[in-house]
Write an enzyme that holds these catalytic residues in place. Structure first.
Site, PDB file in Angstrom:
ATOM      1  N   LYS A 129       0.862  -1.193   0.000  1.00  0.00           N
ATOM      2  CA  LYS A 129       0.000   0.000   0.000  1.00  0.00           C
ATOM      3  C   LYS A 129       0.881   1.220   0.000  1.00  0.00           C
ATOM      4  CE  LYS A 129      -4.417   0.930   0.163  1.00  0.00           C
ATOM      5  NZ  LYS A 129      -5.567   0.083  -0.202  1.00  0.00           N
ATOM      6  N   ASP A 169      -6.983   4.368  -4.596  1.00  0.00           N
ATOM      7  CA  ASP A 169      -7.639   4.245  -3.289  1.00  0.00           C
ATOM      8  C   ASP A 169      -8.273   5.629  -3.072  1.00  0.00           C
ATOM      9  OD1 ASP A 169      -7.570   2.184  -0.818  1.00  0.00           O
ATOM     10  OD2 ASP A 169      -7.475   4.180   0.024  1.00  0.00           O
TER      11      ASP A 169
END
Ligand code: GLU
Length: 451
Positions: A129, A169
């Site tokens: 991430k 995201d």
């Protein structure tokens, strides 16, 4: 700590100590370790080779400066992150988040969750991430482009279709992916389409990727409802958020016959008893990039806008709740209100939107509860399908891609349900997801040796 198996307590203590101040990361690790007591009781070999300790420690953490020049000619500095959490199952895979709240603890919690989520999809992807504390709100198109280019100027050396594959995201959609891919291509002089996912169809994107997270969560909740002989048809539904996940959740819920009566953004929520007008919502949020109050204004007096802080969207009565905004948006108090109003099922579209206290309330009340790492895995699963199409220089139809997504969600649901049964906790999707995800990653790590 009392809810954690005694053998696992020192592991949690060490995570808390070594990652001081990273509250969201602590929360995510705590939840998984809570589920693992039953695994180590049945299969003590998972305590060997420091497997659990290694799973809690990212393989690599990259933090870097992102300088860029705004429209007034001023130099701005942001901080960039990429946490390459686990590559036992495949290249690191996970989105980039642009939001002022981003810090290393947030990215670590997201990378940790992503590792298990990606394992649950059954596809060959590891967990990672990244992101930045850059706030895209109010920034011009040109500023967003310069920021993305500066970020990629550092990030590109850590990426590759076999190494690390970012996507979107919060705050990162098709526009930002395009600028990042463009800069990667320029710096490397390689058209490496599989290095990033969430691309537009025009240059190697996949059909149904935009819709996948919201559609996937809806399929998952539908499968849970079916275990109780019911479905979305005729149900009142509340979906928080108004981004990509929320919008396509609303679309799929409506196609299954559910009535979505409320949605939100960070400025507040709207209540529309006639059911959300999706075309209008899309136009306001995706087209004009305006605040949600505009929706109420355009719809007229029957629709109410409630400003953030006045009352919570979770006080709006519903039978199904699908939190699709951000972490910890459903507090214990909100969960109590939902339970009192008769909620039957909750599906986490966002990552970790429910606090531990909220989850406890849902469990105690017998509410069907789908944790994000299972329910929102449709997005990353379709990213893996995008990588597959890029690798074979192919592109599939919408129907073909959505059929694959639906099958993957069904399989994740069934895996969680059967794992929960196997470990003596029928209907506990949290336990099922944590255990099934963990076992897949840990088995692979064991075979790869101490690395
Ligand atoms: N950010 C999404 C998630 O939380 C998608 C990640 C991806 O497609 O790589 O799963």
């Amino acid at each position: 700590m009392n809810d954690i198996d005694e053998k696992l307590r020192p592991i949690l203590a060490s995570v808390l100590h070594r990652n001081a101040g990273e509250g969201e990361f602590h929360q995510a690790v705590h939840e998984v370790l809570e589920s693992l007591g039953r695994v180590v009781a049945k299969h003590p070999h998972f305590l060997d080779l420091a497997l659990i300790e290694r799973i809690c420690e990212p393989e690599r953490q990259i933090i870097f400066r992102i300088p860029w020049i705004d429209d007034r000619g001023q130099v701005q500095i942001n901080r960039g992150f990429r946490v390459q959490f686990n590559s036992a199952l495949g290249p690191y895979k996970g989105g980039m988040r642009f939001h002022p709240s981003v810090n290393i603890g947030i990215i670590k919690f997201l990378g940790f969750e992503q590792t298990f989520k990606n394992a649950l999809t059954g596809m060959p992807i590891g967990g990672g991430k990244g992101g930045s504390d850059f706030d895209p709100k109010g920034r011009s198109e040109a500023e967003v482009m310069r920021f993305c280019q500066s970020m990629m100027t550092e990030l590109h050396r850590h990426l590759g279709e076999f190494t690390d594959v970012p996507a979107g995201d919060i705050g990162v959609g098709g526009r930002e992916i395009g600028y990042m891919f463009g800069q990667f291509k320029r710096l490397t002089n390689r058209y490496e389409a599989g290095v990033i996912t969430g691309k537009a169809l025009a240059y190697g994107g996949s059909q149904a990727r935009t819709e996948a997270t919201g559609y996937g969560n809806t399929y998952f909740v539908q499968a849970m409802l079916e275990t109780r002989g019911t479905g979305f048809d005729g149900k009142r539904v509340v979906v928080s958020g108004a981004g990509n996940v929320a919008i396509y959740t609303i679309e799929k819920v409506q196609s299954f016959g559910g009535r979505v009566v409320a949605c939100s953004d960070s400025s507040g929520h709207v209540i529309d008893e006639d059911g959300i007008d999706l075309a209008l919502l899309k136009e306001i949020k995706e087209g004009r990039r305006q605040r949600i109050a505009e929706y109420a204004r355009a719809r007229g007096p029957r629709v109410h806008f409630v400003a953030a802080g006045r009352s919570s969207i979770w006080e709006v009565p519903c039978e199904v709740a699908m939190p699709s905004a951000t972490q910890n948006e459903v507090s214990g108090k909100a969960a109590r209100a939902l339970v009192q109003n008769g909620v039957q099922a909750v599906g986490e579209g966002a990552n970790m939107p429910c606090t531990p206290e909220a989850i406890r309330h849902f469990r105690e009340a017998g509410v069907l509860f789908a944790p994000g790492k299972a329910a929102n895995a449709g997005g990353v699963a379709t990213s893996a399908l995008e990588m597959q199409q890029n690798a074979s220089r192919d592109s599939w139809t919408f129907e073909q891609t959505e059929a694959r997504l639906a099958a993957i969600m069904r399989s994740i649901h069934d895996t969680c349900a059967t794992t929960a049964d196997e470990y003596g906790a029928p209907g506990d999707y949290v336990l099922g997801a944590n255990i099934a995800g963990f076992v897949r990653v840990a088995e692979a790590m064991r075979m790869l040796g101490v690395i």
